[in-house]
Write a protein that holds these residues in place. Structure first.
Motif, PDB file in Angstrom:
ATOM      1  N   LEU A  76       0.835  -1.204   0.000  1.00  0.00           N
ATOM      2  CA  LEU A  76       0.000   0.000   0.000  1.00  0.00           C
ATOM      3  C   LEU A  76       0.871   1.257   0.000  1.00  0.00           C
ATOM      4  O   LEU A  76       1.803   1.372   0.796  1.00  0.00           O
ATOM      5  CB  LEU A  76      -0.889   0.040   1.245  1.00  0.00           C
ATOM      6  CG  LEU A  76      -2.048  -0.933   1.318  1.00  0.00           C
ATOM      7  CD1 LEU A  76      -2.803  -0.721   2.623  1.00  0.00           C
ATOM      8  CD2 LEU A  76      -2.984  -0.742   0.140  1.00  0.00           C
ATOM      9  N   THR A 287      -4.900   4.858   7.500  1.00  0.00           N
ATOM     10  CA  THR A 287      -5.665   3.650   7.172  1.00  0.00           C
ATOM     11  C   THR A 287      -4.776   2.612   6.494  1.00  0.00           C
ATOM     12  O   THR A 287      -5.020   1.417   6.634  1.00  0.00           O
ATOM     13  CB  THR A 287      -6.874   3.978   6.272  1.00  0.00           C
ATOM     14  OG1 THR A 287      -6.415   4.676   5.119  1.00  0.00           O
ATOM     15  CG2 THR A 287      -7.897   4.811   6.994  1.00  0.00           C
ATOM     16  N   ALA A 288      -3.732   3.057   5.795  1.00  0.00           N
ATOM     17  CA  ALA A 288      -2.803   2.095   5.194  1.00  0.00           C
ATOM     18  C   ALA A 288      -2.128   1.298   6.299  1.00  0.00           C
ATOM     19  O   ALA A 288      -1.997   0.071   6.217  1.00  0.00           O
ATOM     20  CB  ALA A 288      -1.766   2.812   4.340  1.00  0.00           C
ATOM     21  N   ASN A 290      -3.322   0.757   9.267  1.00  0.00           N
ATOM     22  CA  ASN A 290      -4.334  -0.125   9.846  1.00  0.00           C
ATOM     23  C   ASN A 290      -4.550  -1.374   9.006  1.00  0.00           C
ATOM     24  O   ASN A 290      -4.754  -2.463   9.540  1.00  0.00           O
ATOM     25  CB  ASN A 290      -5.662   0.626   9.983  1.00  0.00           C
ATOM     26  CG  ASN A 290      -5.691   1.445  11.262  1.00  0.00           C
ATOM     27  OD1 ASN A 290      -5.129   1.043  12.272  1.00  0.00           O
ATOM     28  ND2 ASN A 290      -6.318   2.607  11.206  1.00  0.00           N
ATOM     29  N   ALA A 291      -4.509  -1.209   7.686  1.00  0.00           N
ATOM     30  CA  ALA A 291      -4.760  -2.345   6.803  1.00  0.00           C
ATOM     31  C   ALA A 291      -3.657  -3.396   6.923  1.00  0.00           C
ATOM     32  O   ALA A 291      -3.889  -4.569   6.649  1.00  0.00           O
ATOM     33  CB  ALA A 291      -4.896  -1.883   5.360  1.00  0.00           C
ATOM     34  N   GLN A 294      -3.587  -3.914  11.626  1.00  0.00           N
ATOM     35  CA  GLN A 294      -4.804  -4.284  12.350  1.00  0.00           C
ATOM     36  C   GLN A 294      -5.584  -5.373  11.631  1.00  0.00           C
ATOM     37  O   GLN A 294      -5.998  -6.344  12.251  1.00  0.00           O
ATOM     38  CB  GLN A 294      -5.701  -3.047  12.502  1.00  0.00           C
ATOM     39  CG  GLN A 294      -5.069  -1.929  13.297  1.00  0.00           C
ATOM     40  CD  GLN A 294      -5.347  -2.043  14.777  1.00  0.00           C
ATOM     41  OE1 GLN A 294      -6.023  -2.951  15.225  1.00  0.00           O
ATOM     42  NE2 GLN A 294      -4.815  -1.126  15.561  1.00  0.00           N
ATOM     43  N   THR A 295      -5.819  -5.215  10.336  1.00  0.00           N
ATOM     44  CA  THR A 295      -6.667  -6.185   9.650  1.00  0.00           C
ATOM     45  C   THR A 295      -5.867  -7.167   8.805  1.00  0.00           C
ATOM     46  O   THR A 295      -6.415  -8.162   8.363  1.00  0.00           O
ATOM     47  CB  THR A 295      -7.693  -5.471   8.743  1.00  0.00           C
ATOM     48  OG1 THR A 295      -6.990  -4.824   7.676  1.00  0.00           O
ATOM     49  CG2 THR A 295      -8.492  -4.446   9.504  1.00  0.00           C
ATOM     50  N   GLU A 297      -4.886  -6.936   5.794  1.00  0.00           N
ATOM     51  CA  GLU A 297      -5.318  -7.006   4.397  1.00  0.00           C
ATOM     52  C   GLU A 297      -4.163  -6.825   3.431  1.00  0.00           C
ATOM     53  O   GLU A 297      -4.220  -7.290   2.304  1.00  0.00           O
ATOM     54  CB  GLU A 297      -6.297  -5.865   4.100  1.00  0.00           C
ATOM     55  CG  GLU A 297      -7.699  -6.119   4.502  1.00  0.00           C
ATOM     56  CD  GLU A 297      -8.465  -4.817   4.469  1.00  0.00           C
ATOM     57  OE1 GLU A 297      -8.578  -4.219   3.395  1.00  0.00           O
ATOM     58  OE2 GLU A 297      -8.942  -4.391   5.538  1.00  0.00           O
TER      59      GLU A 297
END
Lengths: 607, 319
Positions: A76, A287-288, A290-291, A294-295, A297
């Motif tokens: 990302l 959010t990058a 977090n991706a 955290q998740t 992705e």
């Protein structure tokens, strides 16, 4: 009856109006599965409009996302790549996306050492590759390297890349790495000798790092000059270069996603780890992070330059490791040696108008001593910055150990008294009775506004009032001569931003404090010396450095130049910024990097 | 009617011309530089930057650049993007499907939800349902999308991990799992947009219904002995929906403008995201193309809305 028929008509027209965009989408060709999902989705998605919807997908829905797949790599970037030809790139994002496809002779690693890529070995004076007088360098290239279309990589491609990038009409952003070359001769198909226009102490200026990527002659042959940007075939080639690296392009959506697949012609194709690599751009750094953390992705998030308060919860997700190191540049305060007073009109900030009090070395020293670097790092940067006194920090060899910049507010106050600015009711004023005020500008950025606030309170303690100003980054960093808010014009007393040398060789960077580079109306404020610092001692030392060819002596001189700038407070270094990238646990390969792309060794990444 | 349409179209040409001059001038006068990223890089000397500016034609005054742009525009030539060095039209075409998919679907859902809620709210005015709908639509209308977007992301993606944060635009639907993922990744951005659009449409539908409910023809219909449902559905709704249809038609160009914040937040590569990144990087040709397409659509849908008025409302005549 009338109402019923008009109701039907209304419904039909309403439906037509709403479906029109969808029909247009079908006509617009490149709609991958847009229509079928659109039709099936509408009723299905409707109930979810109520947040308490019962039809909740289980967490097991995640495997549907191919992120956990060991055969795919998802990267990302919060800035999206827009072009894949590095020589006409418009920023780091483009260089990085091109690095996955193309290769230079050698990349820098995390320790700022050269690692051979297209080259068989790194030429040095010892192995006879570099001429002792600095006039030429001979590179031996790997044999059997193939382009992803199956054709051979040869010295012709190298000569072509030089001609392409050095032609001023091509308007390549990498031109300064190639217009220093007088000639390149192919000794044989796998050996090239580069002759420089003037002897240079740095033999690695061309074909090294992200600006050194070699283009395929066959693909770009007709693109030298203006056609590089205007010809349709060249425009297409800029978006889909053929390369020699482990991956080749599958699909590129400019400003969004680049998808790569294995390059079957790669020399180590059997070791290539991923079937697909994807760089997804856009969004924001938070959010990058977090991706990844955290998740899970995505596997790698580039440059999470967010304030500590936002970064810590992201990293707490536990699914990732941060890698921060090297240097993204030094955050510094530039001191204006000329007078930015608006009353001067056109003479404002011109080099012949000395600043009323910042030209006093004691005042600059006092400002430096008053600033609380530790507080800035602790509260704002966290793992992404280190308090720092040097203006030249990389490579590590030139990072001076002679400087100190601990906070000493009492000493600073004493210096101000000595300088002739006594304090009265917490305000200092000069002989003319005018209280000292500083106008302080920087770009708009949460981190920078935090720094401004800390520095303002630091200087208030010293008795200097500070007015803050924050300018949009696109304006602040633009060279637009029509605007007064650019850092080049510097119509303020002090300003703050990050900068650093563009390569292991610091010459171009250190030249930015010489008298010849002073910004003024005459050179359209484009000299590079925005503080209008001019010191004969510095110029003399720089001339000595420029003429020196011996590496060890150059290093010593670079340190001396740094020490001179720092001790004279020509510029006030604050923080050495790290580039923090987040990597998902289990991914090996990524390193930090100062002078090269973060993806420099992507050929060896694996999960 | 035909005459009216022809007249409208003829008026549209000078309007569009004026709009394009205005946008171009504003963009030219606004600060910023497509090469700002390189301003600090000592490896890219000023001479190179100037050369690139010349290559882009940025050294010429704005009216010269406008003339060039307009004359190539009339030949269907949209120019090339400064940041991707490729034809603008390709970039725009690449973005349209995602925007229509996400923004279009949410618009459709919003209409499907808003109209019934608006109708029920008006018919059952001041009941608990009406109060709740009013309360929620005020909240939905008042919350900015960056707030709802980030909150939804925090709750549903990061905390519960139900939906992904990153919208994949390269996803190919091959089987049920990828289909499910395609739906999943659309839920959050669509939800954010639905919340906002539903809010305003509900209010509009409700007030339009309330205007019609006390009118004489409603009483007449009831006096005829029609049951409540028939009165509401066949008479009141049909009449109150006319202004809402206009509103919906005028909102359709907005779909093409994309949802700037939502698209950017969820990484949907739509037109809104393209617009905002192009503005940030001073990519004039792309910004020009997008705003011009948008202007054309606004003009077209204005005409369509006028025509629809004529179709639905027998009192309106265009002759």
């Amino acid at each position: 009856m009338r109402t019923i028929s008009s109701w039907k008509r209304a419904a039909a027209l309403l439906a037509a109006a709403l479906l029109l965009p969808l029909l247009v989408a079908c006509g617009g060709a490149a709609a991958p599965a847009a229509e079928p999902t659109a039709a099936a989705e509408a009723p299905a998605a409707e109930p979810t409009a109520a947040p308490e919807a019962t039809a909740v997908p289980e967490p097991t829905a995640e495997p549907a996302a191919p992120a956990g797949d060991p055969k795919s790599l998802k990267i990302l970037y919060w800035q999206a790549p827009t072009v894949l030809n590095p020589h006409v790139s418009s920023g780091t994002k483009d260089f990085d996306a091109a690095t996955v496809i193309l290769e230079p002779f050698a990349h820098y690693n995390q320790n700022d050492e050269l690692v051979a890529y297209l080259a068989e070995e790194i030429p040095t004076i010892e192995n006879g590759g570099v001429a002792k007088d600095g006039t030429s360098v001979t590179w031996k290239l790997k044999k059997g390297v193939k382009w992803s279309d199956g054709s051979d990589f040869t010295a012709d491609d190298v000569i072509f890349t030089w001609k392409y990038a050095s032609d001023p009409k091509t308007a390549a952003t990498t031109v300064s790495n190639y217009n220093t070359i007088k000639d390149i001769t192919a000794v044989d198909a796998n050996t090239v000798t580069i002759t420089w226009i003037t002897p240079t102490p740095n033999p690695y200026g061309s074909f090294v790092g992200f600006s050194g990527m070699v283009l395929q002659k066959k693909q770009f042959e007709n693109c030298i000059g203006e056609k590089a940007l205007t010809d349709a075939a060249c425009q297409a080639a800029n978006l889909a270069p053929i390369g020699t690296n482990a991956y080749m392009l599958k699909e590129f959506k400019p400003g969004d996603t680049v998808t790569y697949v294995k390059n079957p012609a790669y020399r180590g194709a059997d070791k290539t780890a991923f079937d697909t690599v994807e760089i997804k751009g856009g969004g924001d750094a938070t959010t990058a992070g977090n991706a990844v953390c955290q998740t899970g992705e995505a596997d790698y998030a580039w440059n999470l330059q967010v304030p500590k308060a936002a970064l810590e919860p992201i990293l707490a997700g536990g699914k990732c490791q941060p890698i921060a190191g090297g240097s993204f540049g030094v955050e510094r305060i530039v001191v204006n040696f000329s007078n930015p007073d608006a009353a001067l009109g056109k003479k404002r900030s011109e080099p012949d108008q000395p600043h009323p009090f910042l030209t006093n070395p004691k005042v600059r020293q006092a400002i430096n001593m008053a600033i609380d670097r530790a507080a800035i790092v602790e509260n704002l940067y966290g793992p992404t910055g280190v308090a720092n006194c040097n203006i030249l920090v990389v490579p590590e060899a030139v990072n001076s150990k002679n400087t100190k910049c601990d906070r000493d507010i009492e000493g600073a106050k004493k210096l101000m008294d000595e300088a002739g600015f006594p304090e009265k009711d917490g305000v200092r004023a000069g002989a003319d009775g005018k209280p000292l005020t500083l106008y302080f500008q920087t770009s708009i950025n949460t981190l920078r506004q935090g720094e401004q606030a800390i520095i303002k309170s630091n200087l208030a303690e010293l008795g200097i009032a500070v007015s803050l100003k924050a300018v949009d980054a696109g304006v602040f960093f633009s060279g637009d001569v029509g605007i007064d808010d650019t850092l080049n014009k510097m119509y303020v007393d002090i300003q703050m931003y990050t900068n650093g040398p563009d390569g292991v060789d610091s010459q171009a960077y250190l030249e930015g404090w010489t008298c010849g580079k002073v910004n003024s109306a005459e050179n359209k404020w484009n000299g590079g010396n925005d503080g209008r610092y001019c010191n004969k001692d510095y110029d003399a030392l720089f001339a000595q450095y420029k003429a020196e060819f011996d590496t060890a002596k150059r290093t010593a001189l670079a340190i001396q130049l740094n020490d001179l700038l720092v001790s004279d407070n020509a510029v006030i270094p604050l923080v050495n910024r790290r580039t923090p990238n987040a990597i998902i646990n289990g991914l090996t390969g990524p390193t930090y990097n100062t002078f090269d792309s973060g993806l420099w060794n992507i050929d060896s990444w694996h999960k | 009617m035909t005459q009216y349409i022809i007249r409208k179209i003829l008026v549209a040409f000078p309007t569009l011309l004026l709009i394009s001059v205005l946008i171009f001038a504003v963009l030219a006068l606004a600060p910023g530089d497509p090469l700002a990223q390189f301003a600090l890089n000592p490896a890219i000397p000023a001479s190179t930057r100037n050369r690139i500016r010349e290559q882009f034609g940025l050294d010429k005054p704005w009216y010269v650049r406008y003339y060039k742009w307009a004359s190539s525009m009339t030949q269907g030539e949209w120019g090339y993007s400064f940041s991707s060095k490729s034809p603008v039209i390709n970039i725009v075409m690449q973005r349209i499907p995602q925007t229509l998919q996400v923004v279009g679907i949410s618009y459709l859902i919003a209409i499907l939800i808003a109209i019934p809620i608006g109708v029920i709210s008006a018919v059952k005015q001041y009941t608990f349902f009406d109060q709740l709908a009013t309360f929620l639509s005020f909240i939905g209308g008042a919350l900015p999308s960056f707030f709802t977007g980030l909150s939804f992301m925090l709750i549903f993606a990061i905390h519960f991990k139900w939906f992904p944060i990153v919208y994949s635009t390269t996803l190919e639907i091959k089987d049920f799992a990828t289909f499910k993922h395609a739906i999943n990744q659309m839920v959050l951005p669509v939800l954010v947009l639905v919340v906002q659009q539903t809010a305003s449409l509900t209010r509009f539908m409700r007030s339009s219904m309330l205007d019609n409910l006390p009118l004489d023809y409603v009483r007449t219909a009831r006096a005829k002995g029609l049951n409540d449902t028939a009165v509401i559905v066949r008479h009141v709704v049909v009449n109150s929906i006319i202004p809402v249809i206009t509103l919906v038609a005028l909102g359709i160009p907005g779909i093409f403008a994309g949802a700037i914040i939502t698209e950017n937040l969820f990484r949907v590569n739509g037109l809104g995201q393209l617009l905002v990144t192009s503005i940030q990087s001073s990519d004039t040709p792309v910004v020009m193309a997008l705003s011009f397409i948008f202007s054309i659509l606004v003009v077209i849908f204005n005409v369509i809305a006028d025509i629809m008025y004529g179709v639905f409302d027998p009192r309106v005549k265009y002759n």
